[in-house]
Design a protein around this motif. Structure first.
Motif, mmCIF file in Angstrom:
data_model
loop_
_atom_site.group_PDB
_atom_site.id
_atom_site.type_symbol
_atom_site.label_atom_id
_atom_site.label_comp_id
_atom_site.label_asym_id
_atom_site.label_seq_id
_atom_site.Cartn_x
_atom_site.Cartn_y
_atom_site.Cartn_z
ATOM 1 N N TYR A 1 0.901 -2.842 0.066
ATOM 2 C CA TYR A 1 -0.047 -3.769 -0.119
ATOM 3 C C TYR A 1 -0.620 -3.986 1.639
ATOM 4 O O TYR A 1 -0.555 -5.457 1.096
ATOM 5 C CB TYR A 1 -0.507 -4.520 -1.460
ATOM 6 N N THR A 2 -1.028 -3.893 2.483
ATOM 7 C CA THR A 2 -0.981 -4.229 3.562
ATOM 8 C C THR A 2 -1.504 -3.517 4.551
ATOM 9 O O THR A 2 -1.636 -2.435 4.298
ATOM 10 C CB THR A 2 0.518 -4.798 4.959
ATOM 11 N N HIS A 3 -2.385 -4.137 5.415
ATOM 12 C CA HIS A 3 -3.244 -3.444 6.807
ATOM 13 C C HIS A 3 -2.614 -3.722 8.027
ATOM 14 O O HIS A 3 -3.880 -3.408 8.795
ATOM 15 C CB HIS A 3 -4.402 -4.151 6.814
ATOM 16 N N ASN A 4 -1.498 -4.562 8.143
ATOM 17 C CA ASN A 4 -1.685 -3.859 8.592
ATOM 18 C C ASN A 4 -0.234 -3.119 9.580
ATOM 19 O O ASN A 4 0.879 -2.598 9.025
ATOM 20 C CB ASN A 4 0.058 -5.666 9.203
ATOM 21 N N LEU A 5 -0.576 -2.720 10.618
ATOM 22 C CA LEU A 5 -0.936 -1.119 10.919
ATOM 23 C C LEU A 5 0.739 -1.643 11.723
ATOM 24 O O LEU A 5 1.859 -0.499 11.605
ATOM 25 C CB LEU A 5 -1.098 -1.052 12.573
ATOM 26 N N ARG A 6 1.129 -2.421 12.472
ATOM 27 C CA ARG A 6 2.848 -2.570 13.134
ATOM 28 C C ARG A 6 3.235 -2.789 12.026
ATOM 29 O O ARG A 6 4.873 -2.099 11.952
ATOM 30 C CB ARG A 6 2.269 -4.019 13.759
ATOM 31 N N ARG A 7 2.641 -2.839 10.640
ATOM 32 C CA ARG A 7 4.503 -3.410 9.836
ATOM 33 C C ARG A 7 4.736 -1.846 8.963
ATOM 34 O O ARG A 7 5.760 -1.960 8.569
ATOM 35 C CB ARG A 7 4.205 -3.967 8.580
ATOM 36 N N LEU A 8 3.476 -1.439 9.389
ATOM 37 C CA LEU A 8 3.364 0.028 8.413
ATOM 38 C C LEU A 8 4.418 0.943 9.568
ATOM 39 O O LEU A 8 5.089 1.273 8.385
ATOM 40 C CB LEU A 8 2.156 0.501 8.227
ATOM 41 N N ALA A 9 4.197 1.592 10.635
ATOM 42 C CA ALA A 9 4.800 2.198 11.666
ATOM 43 C C ALA A 9 6.651 1.179 11.567
ATOM 44 O O ALA A 9 7.302 2.205 10.864
ATOM 45 C CB ALA A 9 4.008 1.415 12.449
ATOM 46 N N LYS A 10 6.120 -0.069 11.293
ATOM 47 C CA LYS A 10 7.997 -0.266 11.389
ATOM 48 C C LYS A 10 8.825 0.347 9.653
ATOM 49 O O LYS A 10 9.783 0.656 9.541
ATOM 50 C CB LYS A 10 8.273 -1.876 11.249
ATOM 51 N N GLN A 11 8.267 0.014 8.471
ATOM 52 C CA GLN A 11 7.997 0.116 7.101
ATOM 53 C C GLN A 11 8.759 1.621 7.565
ATOM 54 O O GLN A 11 9.574 2.459 6.520
ATOM 55 C CB GLN A 11 7.213 -0.265 6.062
ATOM 56 N N LEU A 12 7.797 2.840 8.111
ATOM 57 C CA LEU A 12 7.558 4.228 7.623
ATOM 58 C C LEU A 12 9.160 4.870 9.471
ATOM 59 O O LEU A 12 9.380 5.881 9.255
ATOM 60 C CB LEU A 12 6.694 4.903 8.240
ATOM 61 N N GLY A 13 10.021 3.745 9.766
ATOM 62 C CA GLY A 13 10.819 3.910 11.421
ATOM 63 C C GLY A 13 10.268 4.867 12.337
ATOM 64 O O GLY A 13 10.816 5.203 12.672
ATOM 65 N N LEU A 14 8.423 4.666 12.339
ATOM 66 C CA LEU A 14 7.855 5.310 13.720
ATOM 67 C C LEU A 14 7.438 4.063 14.227
ATOM 68 O O LEU A 14 7.556 4.733 15.598
ATOM 69 C CB LEU A 14 6.262 5.445 12.732
#
Length: 130
Positions: free
Chosen positions: A58-71
């Protein structure tokens, strides 16, 4: 069932990118940035579900999402800067105090650049998610 959920996230992302185009044509430049942020966020969340079989964070932070995906490690510095820029416009469009402040946050050229960058990022993510 999971594939249906993933495809729904991707469909929502496409809808948001199409909405950004409409906002651009209508001169609603701040919402171009907001809809681009939403398009990238929903694409990342679709990828998250596809790769982890879990509910996305539950975040809107694109950087955080990319990090959690390993992207994150696979992104260029330019792409990271684009994510950060979209993060800033998400905040700006949602929490700015006045209409004048919102309208001053982004102009035609900014919106055009953001839309171009969003299309490029979407294409990159499309290639990644296959």
């Amino acid at each position: 069932m999971e594939e249906k959920i993933v495809q729904n996230w991707y469909a929502l992302a496409k809808y948001d990118l199409d909405s950004a185009e409409v906002m651009f044509k209508g001169g609603r430049y701040l919402y171009v940035a907001f809809m681009c942020q939403q398009a990238i966020e929903k694409t990342l969340k679709g990828i998250f579900i596809k790769e982890t079989s879990r509910t996305p964070p539950y975040t809107h932070n694109l950087r955080r999402l990319a990090k959690q995906l390993g992207l994150y490690e696979k992104l260029s510095q330019e792409q990271i800067d684009q994510l950060d820029r979209l993060n800033a416009y998400y905040i700006e469009s949602r929490y700015t105090e006045t209409l004048e402040e919102m309208m001053a946050a982004i102009d035609h050229n900014d919106a055009q650049d953001i839309l171009k960058e969003c299309r490029e990022m979407t294409e990159w993510l499309e290639a990644y998610k296959k």
